[in-house]
Design a protein around this motif. Structure first.
Motif, mmCIF file in Angstrom:
data_model
loop_
_atom_site.group_PDB
_atom_site.id
_atom_site.type_symbol
_atom_site.label_atom_id
_atom_site.label_comp_id
_atom_site.label_asym_id
_atom_site.label_seq_id
_atom_site.Cartn_x
_atom_site.Cartn_y
_atom_site.Cartn_z
ATOM 1 N N LEU A 68 0.748 -1.273 -0.029
ATOM 2 C CA LEU A 68 0.039 -0.200 0.221
ATOM 3 C C LEU A 68 0.848 1.258 0.190
ATOM 4 O O LEU A 68 0.535 2.190 -0.799
ATOM 5 N N VAL A 69 1.805 1.274 0.792
ATOM 6 C CA VAL A 69 2.803 2.441 0.963
ATOM 7 C C VAL A 69 3.597 2.654 -0.456
ATOM 8 O O VAL A 69 3.506 3.916 -1.007
ATOM 9 N N VAL A 70 3.920 1.623 -0.941
ATOM 10 C CA VAL A 70 4.641 1.530 -2.452
ATOM 11 C C VAL A 70 3.730 2.331 -3.488
ATOM 12 O O VAL A 70 4.198 3.034 -4.388
ATOM 13 N N ASP A 71 2.329 1.836 -3.397
ATOM 14 C CA ASP A 71 1.226 2.301 -4.154
ATOM 15 C C ASP A 71 0.981 3.828 -4.133
ATOM 16 O O ASP A 71 0.897 4.316 -5.133
ATOM 17 N N LEU A 72 1.177 4.064 -2.977
ATOM 18 C CA LEU A 72 0.938 5.568 -2.478
ATOM 19 C C LEU A 72 2.205 6.451 -3.014
ATOM 20 O O LEU A 72 1.912 7.628 -3.562
ATOM 21 N N LEU A 73 3.241 5.818 -2.846
ATOM 22 C CA LEU A 73 4.566 6.913 -3.131
ATOM 23 C C LEU A 73 4.702 6.839 -4.491
ATOM 24 O O LEU A 73 5.136 7.847 -5.269
ATOM 25 N N ASP A 74 4.585 5.863 -5.258
ATOM 26 C CA ASP A 74 4.646 5.438 -6.831
ATOM 27 C C ASP A 74 3.660 6.015 -7.464
ATOM 28 O O ASP A 74 2.930 5.209 -8.195
ATOM 29 N N ARG A 75 3.265 7.163 -7.504
ATOM 30 C CA ARG A 75 2.133 7.680 -8.278
ATOM 31 C C ARG A 75 2.283 7.605 -9.664
ATOM 32 O O ARG A 75 1.134 7.331 -10.371
ATOM 33 N N ARG A 76 3.546 7.477 -10.338
ATOM 34 C CA ARG A 76 3.620 7.725 -11.435
ATOM 35 C C ARG A 76 3.788 6.246 -12.065
ATOM 36 O O ARG A 76 3.596 5.894 -13.413
ATOM 37 N N GLY A 77 3.888 5.201 -11.276
ATOM 38 C CA GLY A 77 3.733 3.729 -11.609
ATOM 39 C C GLY A 77 4.894 3.304 -12.368
ATOM 40 O O GLY A 77 4.969 2.801 -13.631
ATOM 41 N N THR A 78 6.032 3.777 -11.726
ATOM 42 C CA THR A 78 7.275 3.000 -12.380
ATOM 43 C C THR A 78 7.205 1.744 -12.511
ATOM 44 O O THR A 78 6.715 0.938 -11.664
ATOM 45 N N ARG A 79 8.228 1.131 -13.249
ATOM 46 C CA ARG A 79 8.520 -0.458 -13.442
ATOM 47 C C ARG A 79 8.715 -0.787 -12.065
ATOM 48 O O ARG A 79 8.398 -1.996 -11.555
ATOM 49 N N ALA A 80 9.747 -0.190 -11.376
ATOM 50 C CA ALA A 80 10.431 -0.694 -9.872
ATOM 51 C C ALA A 80 9.286 -0.608 -9.037
ATOM 52 O O ALA A 80 9.211 -1.620 -8.345
ATOM 53 N N GLY A 81 8.516 0.126 -9.091
ATOM 54 C CA GLY A 81 7.418 0.447 -7.899
ATOM 55 C C GLY A 81 6.395 -0.615 -8.076
ATOM 56 O O GLY A 81 5.768 -1.202 -7.498
ATOM 57 N N ARG A 82 6.068 -1.063 -9.540
ATOM 58 C CA ARG A 82 5.105 -1.848 -9.891
ATOM 59 C C ARG A 82 5.579 -3.255 -9.291
ATOM 60 O O ARG A 82 4.592 -4.351 -8.729
ATOM 61 N N PHE A 83 6.827 -3.516 -9.626
ATOM 62 C CA PHE A 83 7.464 -4.830 -9.236
ATOM 63 C C PHE A 83 7.536 -5.229 -7.705
ATOM 64 O O PHE A 83 6.977 -5.993 -7.341
ATOM 65 N N ALA A 84 7.733 -3.934 -7.024
ATOM 66 C CA ALA A 84 8.059 -4.005 -5.715
ATOM 67 C C ALA A 84 6.446 -4.335 -4.978
ATOM 68 O O ALA A 84 6.273 -4.907 -4.137
ATOM 69 N N SER A 85 5.522 -3.659 -5.517
ATOM 70 C CA SER A 85 4.250 -3.795 -4.776
ATOM 71 C C SER A 85 3.699 -5.267 -5.236
ATOM 72 O O SER A 85 3.167 -5.704 -4.499
ATOM 73 N N SER A 86 3.918 -5.670 -6.228
ATOM 74 C CA SER A 86 3.277 -7.022 -6.651
ATOM 75 C C SER A 86 4.124 -7.902 -5.916
ATOM 76 O O SER A 86 3.486 -9.094 -5.375
#
Ligand code: FES
Length: 321
Positions: A68-86
């Motif tokens: 949830l925190v990664v989703d909130l911080l990664d507003r632009r939806g970077t590749r790294a952010g998507r990978f981390a939240s998954s």
């Protein structure tokens, strides 16, 4: 308002009727054979001396919070952010499986008031798992915004489930050590005339207001707390076999020697007592799990020929010269 709702849930007959049916099935499944019983013991946390369920629930709650925190911080939806939240969502889902199994093992022995609350707690968590699973599936298919929205729903359900989990423990006392508030008696204190203790019969006595249990087997006398650590039943009507005392309520089994757990559902050892006989009186004091006091009792007994120690009878008097 909240309290009234929770009280109503504990006494909800229709939910409890359903819960009782499933509790009986779960208990049957988890005690169907020796292998299943060993697995249930492990899930109850008998090897840990502490319930396993609360420790395991930290994995999904922590992982889903991270997602949830990664989703909130990664507003632009970077590749790294998507990978981390998954990855965090997947970790939470894997952890939820083990947490659910340990919760089921604990729930299979809960009482009437705890049972419906436990069922709703479980259903909320199953719904949360469904939402997080759906969120991961959507993300893997490229629908990240929908996946994020579903994760928020999952987190809301998981939080409600966690709230009921806290209620089960802190208000209803599920898997709380029933001897946690017992008075610790450090000094040897007389509890009974030795001659009043029959052999082979579990006998109740009182140690400064706390119920204790004495059992004589041949030359040896054992002393344990009478209140079962699991859910508070009196052990005086339990069964003794092969040096093991089994609780009449849910079958927790404790070694007479030192109160160690042989079988759950109790993850907690039963308090045991050092024993000596003075002037025909059985005297007890609490034995520490580490054995520090046991060693002290040996030293004291060696210094005083009148004292017995541990669960052994007093040493014989020296023959007259
Ligand atoms: S009260 Fe549950 S096993 Fe003793």
């Amino acid at each position: 308002m909240f309290q009234r709702l929770l009280f109503g849930l504990s006494h909800q007959k229709r939910i409890d009727g359903f819960a009782r049916t499933w509790q009986t099935r779960a208990h049957r499944l988890l005690t169907a054979n020796p292998g299943a019983k060993r697995a249930k013991d492990a899930l109850n946390g008998t090897w840990l001396g502490h319930p396993l369920h609360p420790a395991l629930t930290d994995v999904p709650i922590g992982a889903w919070t991270a997602a949830l925190v990664v989703d909130l911080l990664d507003r632009r939806g970077t590749r790294a952010g998507r990978f981390a939240s998954s990855v965090a969502l997947g970790t939470g889902l894997a952890g939820a499986g083990l947490a659910a199994l340990s919760g089921l093992a604990d729930w299979s022995d809960v009482n009437r008031r705890q049972r419906p609350v436990g069922l709703v707690h479980a259903l909320l968590n199953v719904a949360a798992v469904g939402a997080f699973g759906g969120s991961l599936w959507l993300r893997l298919r490229g629908s990240h915004s929908a996946g994020k929205a579903l994760a928020v729903g999952g987190y809301t359900l998981a939080s409600a489930g966690a709230f009921l989990g806290g209620h089960l423990v802190y208000t209803l006392g599920t898997q709380v050590d029933r001897n946690a508030w017992a008075r610790e008696v450090d000094e040897f204190t007389p509890v009974m005339e030795q001659s009043d203790l029959p052999a082979g019969v579990l006998t109740r006595a009182t140690l400064r207001g706390e119920p204790v249990l004495l059992y004589r087997e041949g030359e040896r006398i054992f002393a344990l707390a009478d209140t079962c650590a699991h859910a508070g039943c009196s052990l005086v009507s339990g069964r003794v076999e092969g040096g093991v005392l089994t609780c009449p309520c849910h079958g927790s089994a404790y070694r007479l020697d030192d109160g160690a757990v042989v079988h759950g559902p109790s993850p907690y050892p039963q308090p045991s007592f050092e024993l000596r006989v003075r002037d025909g009186q059985i005297e007890l004091r609490l034995a520490s799990p580490g054995g520090r006091k046991r060693r002290a009792a040996f030293a004291e007994a060696a210094a005083s020929p009148a004292a017995g120690f541990g669960s052994r009878p007093p040493p014989p008097a020296a023959p007259p010269r």
